[in-house]
Design a protein around this motif. Structure first.
Motif, short mmCIF file in Angstrom:
data_model
loop_
_atom_site.label_atom_id
_atom_site.label_comp_id
_atom_site.label_asym_id
_atom_site.label_seq_id
_atom_site.Cartn_x
_atom_site.Cartn_y
_atom_site.Cartn_z
N GLU A 1 0.84 -1.20 0.00
CA GLU A 1 0.00 0.00 0.00
C GLU A 1 0.87 1.24 0.00
O GLU A 1 1.76 1.40 0.84
N VAL A 2 0.60 2.14 -0.96
CA VAL A 2 1.33 3.40 -1.04
C VAL A 2 0.36 4.55 -0.77
O VAL A 2 -0.86 4.37 -0.74
N MET A 3 0.90 5.73 -0.58
CA MET A 3 0.06 6.89 -0.31
C MET A 3 -0.74 7.29 -1.55
O MET A 3 -0.33 7.03 -2.68
N GLY A 4 -1.85 7.94 -1.31
CA GLY A 4 -2.74 8.37 -2.39
C GLY A 4 -4.18 8.20 -1.97
O GLY A 4 -4.84 7.24 -2.37
N ARG A 5 -4.65 9.11 -1.12
CA ARG A 5 -6.01 9.00 -0.62
C ARG A 5 -7.03 9.30 -1.72
O ARG A 5 -8.05 8.62 -1.83
N ILE B 1 1.05 7.96 -7.45
CA ILE B 1 2.18 7.22 -6.88
C ILE B 1 2.02 5.73 -7.14
O ILE B 1 2.96 5.04 -7.55
N ALA B 2 0.82 5.22 -6.90
CA ALA B 2 0.56 3.79 -7.13
C ALA B 2 0.76 3.42 -8.59
O ALA B 2 1.42 2.42 -8.90
N LEU B 3 0.20 4.21 -9.48
CA LEU B 3 0.28 3.90 -10.91
C LEU B 3 1.73 3.89 -11.39
O LEU B 3 2.18 2.94 -12.04
N ASN B 4 2.47 4.94 -11.07
CA ASN B 4 3.83 5.06 -11.59
C ASN B 4 4.80 4.09 -10.92
O ASN B 4 5.63 3.49 -11.59
N SER B 5 4.68 3.92 -9.62
CA SER B 5 5.58 2.97 -8.95
C SER B 5 5.25 1.54 -9.33
O SER B 5 6.14 0.70 -9.51
N GLY B 6 3.96 1.25 -9.49
CA GLY B 6 3.54 -0.09 -9.87
C GLY B 6 4.04 -0.48 -11.25
O GLY B 6 4.54 -1.60 -11.46
N ILE B 7 3.91 0.43 -12.20
CA ILE B 7 4.41 0.16 -13.56
C ILE B 7 5.92 0.01 -13.54
O ILE B 7 6.48 -0.90 -14.17
N ASP C 1 -0.75 -6.14 -10.47
CA ASP C 1 -2.02 -5.43 -10.39
C ASP C 1 -1.79 -4.12 -9.66
O ASP C 1 -0.96 -4.03 -8.74
N ILE C 2 -2.53 -3.07 -10.06
CA ILE C 2 -2.43 -1.76 -9.42
C ILE C 2 -3.86 -1.27 -9.19
O ILE C 2 -4.65 -1.16 -10.13
N LEU C 3 -4.18 -0.96 -7.94
CA LEU C 3 -5.53 -0.56 -7.58
C LEU C 3 -5.54 0.92 -7.20
O LEU C 3 -4.76 1.35 -6.34
N LEU C 4 -6.43 1.68 -7.83
CA LEU C 4 -6.38 3.14 -7.78
C LEU C 4 -7.69 3.76 -7.31
O LEU C 4 -8.76 3.20 -7.57
N PRO C 5 -7.64 4.93 -6.68
CA PRO C 5 -8.87 5.61 -6.28
C PRO C 5 -9.73 6.05 -7.47
O PRO C 5 -10.95 6.15 -7.35
N GLU C 6 -9.09 6.30 -8.60
CA GLU C 6 -9.81 6.81 -9.76
C GLU C 6 -10.58 5.74 -10.52
O GLU C 6 -11.39 6.07 -11.39
N ASP D 1 -3.92 5.19 -21.37
CA ASP D 1 -3.02 4.18 -21.91
C ASP D 1 -2.15 3.55 -20.83
O ASP D 1 -1.82 2.36 -20.88
N MET D 2 -1.81 4.34 -19.79
CA MET D 2 -1.01 3.79 -18.69
C MET D 2 -1.83 2.81 -17.87
O MET D 2 -1.34 1.76 -17.44
#
Length: 327
Positions: free
Chosen positions: A172-176, A181-187, A193-198, A317-318
């Motif tokens: 779990e990374v920051m990003g309320r 951060i999750a998207l870029n660090s995960g890639i 898998d990357i799970l995002l608030p958006e 695309d990301m």
């Protein structure tokens, strides 16, 4: 035409981010170069209310460009959002002869600036100091690059132990509210898998991908989860995976505030320096009530109301390539 501003105040507010000190340094030295006095306001709006204000010299910002955190410290202030609190803050600024402000912070900082300006028309400019990159009007925010690199380094180390033990790790990374951060660090780390608030988390799809990896003997699985993921973050994901796959060795790690600290990257130092230098010149040119950002490598000005109104949108695309590259 350049105005005759003589004294400015500078403060950092909200969550700290690597590069704030570099921005402070740039503002102080640029202002003094132009004959403008600079007053540091400690502890954000709360320090403004309490008069925790002091005159700064170039020596006060020596040897800080490489330091994380903020020498001006930071605090959140509920009192400032009241009429009485704002009046106290304005009276403190007036007593020190401060004619304009440079505010380094994020969404909450700029919302406060908008409300303050509605009552007391003191000129202000803002610098985007937040690791979340959740402001419109800039390609990057001060601290984002460092925070992502911190997350990448941690996830790389976690992958080593995951591979050694054939484990599934949820990180779990920051990003309320924002998943940058999750998207870029995960890639960058090759997360499965990357799970995002958006985005809406389809937990069944996540579990099916884990099942697919298990059946094809892929023994290492890294899930990067933003803390604001709609399913509930790493704890909720952990419980669901353990329930479905009792034989899989699962671990959850929350990186937390480690992402806020540390020496800023070169990118954050340069970004902060450019914006701090531009902030003083903006005040000298009467360009106020706006946030300064960098878009396509150029300094741009976005009104506070627009900067806080809409988050940047994730690149489609990301998001799409997450599962393509992890297959």
């Amino acid at each position: 035409m350049t105005n005759t501003i003589r004294k400015i105040g500078i403060m950092t507010s909200g969550g700290d981010s690597p590069g704030m000190n570099a921005a402070i340094r740039a503002v102080v030295r640029t202002a003094i170069y132009h004959g403008i006095e600079v007053y540091g306001i400690r502890r954000g709006y709360q320090g403004m209310i309490e008069g925790d204000i002091y005159k700064m010299a170039t020596t006060d910002v020596a040897n800080i460009i490489q330091r994380g955190g903020t020498i001006l410290k930071s605090a959140r202030s509920k009192e400032f959002m009241t009429d009485e609190g704002m009046k106290k803050a304005y009276d403190q600024l007036t007593s020190h002869g401060i004619e304009a402000l440079v505010l380094i912070g994020g969404d909450g900082t700029f919302r406060g600036a908008v409300k303050f300006f509605e009552k007391f028309t003191i000129p202000a400019v803002g610098l985007p100091g937040t690791i979340d990159k959740d402001l419109a009007g800039t390609d990057y925010t001060i601290g984002f690059d460092t925070a992502v690199n911190t997350a990448v380094e941690a996830i790389d180390k976690i992958r080593d132990t995951a591979e050694a033990h054939d484990r599934l790790f949820i990180v779990e990374v920051m990003g309320r509210d924002a998943g940058y951060i999750a998207l870029n660090s995960g890639i960058a780390c090759g997360a499965e898998d990357i799970l995002l608030p958006e985005t809406v988390t389809d937990i069944e799809a996540v579990l099916n991908r884990i099942d697919y990896d298990e059946r094809r003997k892929k023994t290492v699985h890294i899930l990067v989860v933003a803390e604001g993921d709609d399913f509930g973050g790493s704890e909720a994901i952990y419980k669901k995976i353990v329930e479905r796959f009792p034989n899989i060795d699962v671990r959850a790690t929350i990186l937390g505030h480690i992402q806020r600290g540390g020496s800023p990257s070169y990118a954050d130092r340069v970004l902060a320096s450019r914006l701090g230098y531009a902030a003083v010149n903006a005040l000298r040119d009467d360009r106020t009530q706006c946030m300064l950002g960098i878009v396509n490598d150029e300094v741009v000005f976005t009104p506070f109301t627009q900067a806080i109104k809409t988050n940047n949108t994730l690149r489609a695309d990301m998001v799409e390539m997450i599962h393509v590259l992890s297959a």
